[in-house]
Write an enzyme that holds these catalytic residues in place. Structure first.
Site, mmCIF file in Angstrom:
data_model
loop_
_atom_site.group_PDB
_atom_site.id
_atom_site.type_symbol
_atom_site.label_atom_id
_atom_site.label_comp_id
_atom_site.label_asym_id
_atom_site.label_seq_id
_atom_site.Cartn_x
_atom_site.Cartn_y
_atom_site.Cartn_z
ATOM 1 N N THR A 40 33.463 17.042 35.750
ATOM 2 C CA THR A 40 32.652 16.052 34.974
ATOM 3 C C THR A 40 33.718 14.839 34.377
ATOM 4 O O THR A 40 34.664 14.982 34.800
ATOM 5 C CB THR A 40 31.756 16.707 34.010
ATOM 6 O OG1 THR A 40 30.693 15.528 33.603
ATOM 7 C CG2 THR A 40 32.405 17.324 32.748
ATOM 8 N N ASN B 282 31.951 16.197 42.371
ATOM 9 C CA ASN B 282 31.493 16.873 41.282
ATOM 10 C C ASN B 282 31.724 18.418 41.441
ATOM 11 O O ASN B 282 31.395 18.933 40.503
ATOM 12 C CB ASN B 282 29.937 16.728 40.439
ATOM 13 C CG ASN B 282 29.218 17.223 41.638
ATOM 14 O OD1 ASN B 282 29.141 17.609 42.810
ATOM 15 N ND2 ASN B 282 27.836 17.221 40.904
ATOM 16 N N LYS C 160 35.629 12.902 38.190
ATOM 17 C CA LYS C 160 35.086 12.673 39.236
ATOM 18 C C LYS C 160 35.561 11.945 40.431
ATOM 19 O O LYS C 160 35.272 11.996 41.460
ATOM 20 C CB LYS C 160 33.517 12.335 39.125
ATOM 21 C CG LYS C 160 32.569 13.203 38.501
ATOM 22 C CD LYS C 160 31.254 12.931 38.294
ATOM 23 C CE LYS C 160 30.345 13.839 37.733
ATOM 24 N NZ LYS C 160 28.983 13.475 37.714
ATOM 25 N N ASP D 211 25.279 15.579 42.994
ATOM 26 C CA ASP D 211 24.440 14.942 42.167
ATOM 27 C C ASP D 211 23.133 14.377 42.668
ATOM 28 O O ASP D 211 21.928 14.651 42.580
ATOM 29 C CB ASP D 211 25.091 14.052 41.393
ATOM 30 C CG ASP D 211 25.956 14.558 40.095
ATOM 31 O OD1 ASP D 211 25.524 15.581 39.608
ATOM 32 O OD2 ASP D 211 26.857 13.745 39.737
ATOM 33 N N GLY E 23 20.600 0.846 36.977
ATOM 34 C CA GLY E 23 21.892 1.424 36.918
ATOM 35 C C GLY E 23 23.007 1.579 38.133
ATOM 36 O O GLY E 23 22.214 1.313 39.243
ATOM 37 N N ALA E 24 24.173 1.466 38.076
ATOM 38 C CA ALA E 24 25.114 1.462 39.310
ATOM 39 C C ALA E 24 26.297 2.141 38.950
ATOM 40 O O ALA E 24 27.341 2.128 39.333
ATOM 41 C CB ALA E 24 25.395 -0.215 39.625
ATOM 42 N N GLY E 25 26.240 3.129 38.090
ATOM 43 C CA GLY E 25 27.307 4.133 37.527
ATOM 44 C C GLY E 25 27.445 5.359 38.760
ATOM 45 O O GLY E 25 26.861 5.075 39.656
ATOM 46 N N GLY E 26 28.015 6.200 38.172
ATOM 47 C CA GLY E 26 28.452 7.509 38.930
ATOM 48 C C GLY E 26 26.890 8.136 39.493
ATOM 49 O O GLY E 26 26.691 8.210 40.692
ATOM 50 N N ALA E 27 25.952 8.416 38.646
ATOM 51 C CA ALA E 27 24.897 8.980 39.189
ATOM 52 C C ALA E 27 24.128 8.113 39.986
ATOM 53 O O ALA E 27 23.438 8.386 41.091
ATOM 54 C CB ALA E 27 23.843 9.376 37.745
HETATM 55 P P1 NDP Z 1 28.191 6.021 34.050
HETATM 56 O O1 NDP Z 1 28.794 5.663 32.800
HETATM 57 O O2 NDP Z 1 28.789 6.086 35.191
HETATM 58 O O3 NDP Z 1 27.050 4.725 34.327
HETATM 59 C C1 NDP Z 1 26.345 4.294 33.266
HETATM 60 C C2 NDP Z 1 25.047 3.193 33.941
HETATM 61 O O4 NDP Z 1 24.327 2.857 32.821
HETATM 62 C C3 NDP Z 1 25.987 1.763 34.062
HETATM 63 O O5 NDP Z 1 25.294 1.271 35.250
HETATM 64 C C4 NDP Z 1 25.646 1.187 33.048
HETATM 65 O O6 NDP Z 1 25.656 -0.335 33.177
HETATM 66 C C5 NDP Z 1 24.241 1.569 32.707
HETATM 67 N N1 NDP Z 1 23.847 1.476 31.268
HETATM 68 C C6 NDP Z 1 24.502 2.146 30.186
HETATM 69 N N2 NDP Z 1 23.780 1.584 28.923
HETATM 70 C C7 NDP Z 1 23.044 0.348 29.338
HETATM 71 C C8 NDP Z 1 22.475 -0.336 28.678
HETATM 72 N N3 NDP Z 1 22.195 -0.243 27.140
HETATM 73 N N4 NDP Z 1 21.636 -1.406 29.228
HETATM 74 C C9 NDP Z 1 21.634 -1.365 30.444
HETATM 75 N N5 NDP Z 1 22.418 -0.465 31.260
HETATM 76 C C10 NDP Z 1 23.466 0.448 30.686
HETATM 77 O O7 NDP Z 1 27.359 7.072 33.806
HETATM 78 P P2 NDP Z 1 26.410 8.323 34.940
HETATM 79 O O8 NDP Z 1 26.068 7.289 35.933
HETATM 80 O O9 NDP Z 1 27.713 9.319 35.265
HETATM 81 O O10 NDP Z 1 25.517 8.951 34.103
HETATM 82 C C11 NDP Z 1 24.294 8.292 33.674
HETATM 83 C C12 NDP Z 1 23.424 9.269 32.980
HETATM 84 O O11 NDP Z 1 22.989 10.387 34.135
HETATM 85 C C13 NDP Z 1 23.616 10.022 31.896
HETATM 86 O O12 NDP Z 1 22.891 10.036 30.924
HETATM 87 C C14 NDP Z 1 24.038 11.372 32.708
HETATM 88 O O13 NDP Z 1 24.030 12.399 31.520
HETATM 89 C C15 NDP Z 1 23.042 11.445 33.447
HETATM 90 N N6 NDP Z 1 22.972 12.426 34.655
HETATM 91 C C16 NDP Z 1 22.168 13.486 34.897
HETATM 92 C C17 NDP Z 1 22.248 14.224 35.957
HETATM 93 C C18 NDP Z 1 21.159 15.311 36.180
HETATM 94 O O14 NDP Z 1 21.359 16.239 36.922
HETATM 95 N N7 NDP Z 1 19.907 14.940 35.720
HETATM 96 C C19 NDP Z 1 23.546 14.410 36.765
HETATM 97 C C20 NDP Z 1 24.478 13.374 36.215
HETATM 98 C C21 NDP Z 1 24.445 12.469 35.489
HETATM 99 P P3 NDP Z 1 26.959 -1.183 33.285
HETATM 100 O O15 NDP Z 1 27.363 -0.794 34.832
HETATM 101 O O16 NDP Z 1 26.499 -2.509 33.237
HETATM 102 O O17 NDP Z 1 27.881 -0.692 32.340
#
Ligand code: NDP
Length: 284
Positions: free
Chosen positions: A67, A92, A71, A108, A132-136
């Site tokens: 985690t 992961n 990753k 994931d 969103g465009a992060g890891g998940a």
């Molecule tokens: P990352 O940090 O990689 O990505 C976070 C994303 O959220 C980015 O795209 C970020 O945008 C966006 N973001 C955060 N805050 C805001 C806001 N206030 N307004 C708009 N966009 C926002 O995190 P992960 O992708 O790893 O995780 C995301 C969520 O998924 C977490 O809560 C995690 O716990 C959950 N998760 C759940 C899983 C499950 O099995 N249910 C498995 C994996 C993750 P920007 O690029 O602009 O910063």
């Protein structure tokens, strides 16, 4: 025949990792099948990942989860990488073969796909919007595209990550992806499936993604990756607009169940795993 006291070791490397609930999920699975396996929640800082993998090999671990912040960095310690994990660019879950070679997987997005399958949400030829465009989000976008989603819209604050994810999907899959910048209240296009893949709404945060909820058509499948609380403000608001809602526990249980299967070669006892996880999370 001597009694075997040595357990098969698995676990997770992360930092912060203290509040990661996966141990509850996996140990419930091991116990349900009577396996002498253990899952350890191990704090490994970014600078210690190389040493952690040396220890992993020296102590004959059977597998590990990764985690944040590992990753992406962990890719360099793998002997091979599963196809979708290579596309996603992050892993992961690590498996170990009979020769001690390590393979990196990303469960994931597959966990999300499996929870959609369980819920009877079809993906082939459907239109998906991902917040969103992060890891998940990357993992979900890649697996959904490979599973036959036709059109995908990625809504994200930072343009660089949104553009990169849209390009990744367009260049590597049959799915057509577009990026929409997220400024103020996002106007989302009409879709069949809407996924929140940001961390907005994760306990103790009580916000909901700033989108135009009136654009959600009745019957749209709306799914959150956030699993604590199970019913987030995002899901509640979507339900008010007629959506069918699905919480993040489905993805969490299924990504763990897939890792369990990769490590043990056995079918994960998902019902027992889900029950233990829900009990642990409702204790908080
Ligand atoms: P990352 O940090 O990689 O990505 C976070 C994303 O959220 C980015 O795209 C970020 O945008 C966006 N973001 C955060 N805050 C805001 C806001 N206030 N307004 C708009 N966009 C926002 O995190 P992960 O992708 O790893 O995780 C995301 C969520 O998924 C977490 O809560 C995690 O716990 C959950 N998760 C759940 C899983 C499950 O099995 N249910 C498995 C994996 C993750 P920007 O690029 O602009 O910063």
């Amino acid at each position: 025949m001597p009694k075997i006291y040595r357990a098969n070791l698995t676990g997770v490397f992360g930092d912060p990792v203290d509040a990661n609930p996966t141990v509850v999920l996996q140990e419930a699975g091991f116990n349900a099948l009577g396996l002498n396996w253990r899952y350890l929640t191990i704090k490994v800082t970014a600078k210690n990942l190389a040493d952690a993998f040396k220890g992993f090999k020296a102590m004959n671990f059977s597998g590990i989860n990764l985690t944040m912040p590992h990753k992406i960095e962990a890719l360099k310690y793998m002997d091979s990488i599963a196809q979708s994990a290579r596309l996603i660019g992050a892993i992961n879950t690590v498996t170990v073969d009979a020769d001690g070679k390590l393979t990196g997987h990303n469960t994931d997005g597959q966990g999300m796909i499996e929870s959609m399958r369980e819920a009877g949400i079809p993906l082939a030829k459907k239109r998906l919007v991902i917040l969103g465009a992060g890891g998940a989000a990357r993992a979900i976008a890649v697996e959904c595209a490979l599973a036959g989603v036709k059109e995908m819209t990625i809504v994200n604050r930072s343009r660089a990550k949104g553009d990169e994810l849209a390009a990744l999907i367009n260049n590597n899959t049959e799915c057509s992806a577009a990026y929409i910048p997220w400024k103020g209240t996002a106007q989302i296009p009409e879709c069949d499936i809407l996924v929140n893949a940001t961390n907005i709404g994760m306990y103790p945060n009580t916000d909901k993604p700033d989108i135009d909820y009136s654009a959600i058509k009745p019957g749209t499948a709306v799914i959150d990756v956030v699993f604590e609380p199970a019913i987030t403000p995002f899901l509640s608001e979507a339900e008010k607009h007629g959506a069918k809602i699905y919480d993040g526990l489905g993805m969490l249980v299924n990504q763990g169940a897939i890792a369990f299967g990769l490590w043990t070669g056995l079918k994960a006892p998902k019902a027992e795993m889900a029950k233990a996880l829900k009990a642990a999370l409702s204790d908080v």
